[in-house]
Enzyme design. Structure first.
Site, PDB file in Angstrom:
ATOM      1  N   CYS A  90     -86.237 -13.130  44.283  1.00 14.97           N
ATOM      2  CA  CYS A  90     -85.156 -12.277  43.775  1.00 14.97           C
ATOM      3  C   CYS A  90     -85.555 -10.806  43.857  1.00 14.97           C
ATOM      4  O   CYS A  90     -84.745  -9.952  44.225  1.00 14.97           O
ATOM      5  CB  CYS A  90     -84.781 -12.667  42.353  1.00 14.97           C
ATOM      6  SG  CYS A  90     -86.165 -12.645  41.188  1.00 14.97           S
TER       7      CYS A  90
ATOM      8  N   GLY B 175     -89.249 -18.569  33.055  1.00 22.59           N
ATOM      9  CA  GLY B 175     -89.578 -19.943  32.709  1.00 22.59           C
ATOM     10  C   GLY B 175     -90.884 -20.384  33.348  1.00 22.59           C
ATOM     11  O   GLY B 175     -91.604 -19.597  33.971  1.00 22.59           O
TER      12      GLY B 175
ATOM     13  N   THR C  99     -91.280 -19.598  37.152  1.00 22.22           N
ATOM     14  CA  THR C  99     -91.611 -18.198  37.431  1.00 22.22           C
ATOM     15  C   THR C  99     -93.065 -17.922  37.087  1.00 22.22           C
ATOM     16  O   THR C  99     -93.807 -17.328  37.869  1.00 22.22           O
ATOM     17  CB  THR C  99     -90.694 -17.255  36.630  1.00 22.22           C
ATOM     18  OG1 THR C  99     -89.347 -17.480  37.034  1.00 22.22           O
ATOM     19  CG2 THR C  99     -91.064 -15.797  36.850  1.00 22.22           C
ATOM     20  N   ARG C 100     -93.492 -18.367  35.930  1.00 32.93           N
ATOM     21  CA  ARG C 100     -94.861 -18.095  35.487  1.00 32.93           C
ATOM     22  C   ARG C 100     -95.889 -18.792  36.379  1.00 32.93           C
ATOM     23  O   ARG C 100     -96.939 -18.238  36.676  1.00 32.93           O
ATOM     24  CB  ARG C 100     -95.027 -18.513  34.029  1.00 32.93           C
ATOM     25  CG  ARG C 100     -94.212 -17.652  33.086  1.00 32.93           C
ATOM     26  CD  ARG C 100     -94.178 -18.207  31.666  1.00 32.93           C
ATOM     27  NE  ARG C 100     -93.240 -17.481  30.840  1.00 32.93           N
ATOM     28  CZ  ARG C 100     -93.512 -16.370  30.181  1.00 32.93           C
ATOM     29  NH1 ARG C 100     -94.717 -15.848  30.238  1.00 32.93           N
ATOM     30  NH2 ARG C 100     -92.591 -15.775  29.456  1.00 32.93           N
TER      31      ARG C 100
ATOM     32  N   ASN D 254     -95.530 -19.444  39.509  1.00 28.23           N
ATOM     33  CA  ASN D 254     -95.483 -18.921  40.876  1.00 28.23           C
ATOM     34  C   ASN D 254     -95.595 -17.401  40.967  1.00 28.23           C
ATOM     35  O   ASN D 254     -95.155 -16.810  41.948  1.00 28.23           O
ATOM     36  CB  ASN D 254     -94.192 -19.391  41.553  1.00 28.23           C
ATOM     37  CG  ASN D 254     -94.200 -20.882  41.757  1.00 28.23           C
ATOM     38  OD1 ASN D 254     -95.096 -21.411  42.390  1.00 28.23           O
ATOM     39  ND2 ASN D 254     -93.222 -21.564  41.193  1.00 28.23           N
TER      40      ASN D 254
END
Length: 166
Positions: free
Chosen positions: A49, A82, A85-86, A88
């Site tokens: 993103c 989440g 995300t954390r 990666n």
């Protein structure tokens, strides 16, 4: 619609697989490499993103000035980050930075993500930093605004944000 719990490998074994035109792979970048090899199909690779928001802006600057270095900082609300995300974050910084070079036109680059714990949670904000030699700031501003308008054409509802070229 074919459904399986066995991942991409299981999908390829389903009788209906031959009728599938598009597989949307919403996994991590590392898993995508494996899935792409398994599917052996045309690959539409979506960057992060932060990359989707910043690579076009770096490209806009590189249209009118040489970009020796580009740095982007993606700041997101900690609450919105989440487990995926954390888990990666390294992939986020690596894949976003890699997109800034060939697509954005930067010679060298860096991507940073900041998980901001502020209450009330902030909206995602991306900052693009492209230091360089003396440039025509008006040309950079026009190029960035033109790119922002182009992005709005394929991202309906995208709000007009700050596009300060200073």
């Amino acid at each position: 619609m074919p459904i399986t719990h066995a991942g991409v490998e299981g999908l390829t074994r389903l009788p209906a697989f031959a009728d599938i035109d598009l597989v949307f792979d919403a996994t991590s970048a590392t898993a995508h490499v494996h899935n792409d090899a398994t599917l052996r199909a045309p690959n539409v690779n979506m960057v992060t993103c932060g990359g989707q928001a910043t690579v076009p802006m770096v490209a806009a600057v590189s249209r009118v000035a040489q970009v020796h270095y580009a740095e982007i900082v993606a700041s997101i609300a900690s609450r919105s980050a989440g487990l995926g995300t954390r888990t990666n974050i390294d992939e986020f910084t690596e894949t976003t930075a890699r997109a800034l070079e060939p697509v954005g036109g930067a010679a060298r680059c860096k991507a940073i993500i900041v998980l901001n714990p502020a209450e009330s949670p902030l909206m995602m904000r991306d900052t693009v930093y492209t230091p360089g030699e003396a440039v025509d700031e008006d040309a950079v501003q026009r190029s960035v605004e033109k790119m922002a308008e182009a992005v709005r054409q394929y991202v309906p509802g995208l709000p007009a944000g700050r596009t300060d070229a200073t």
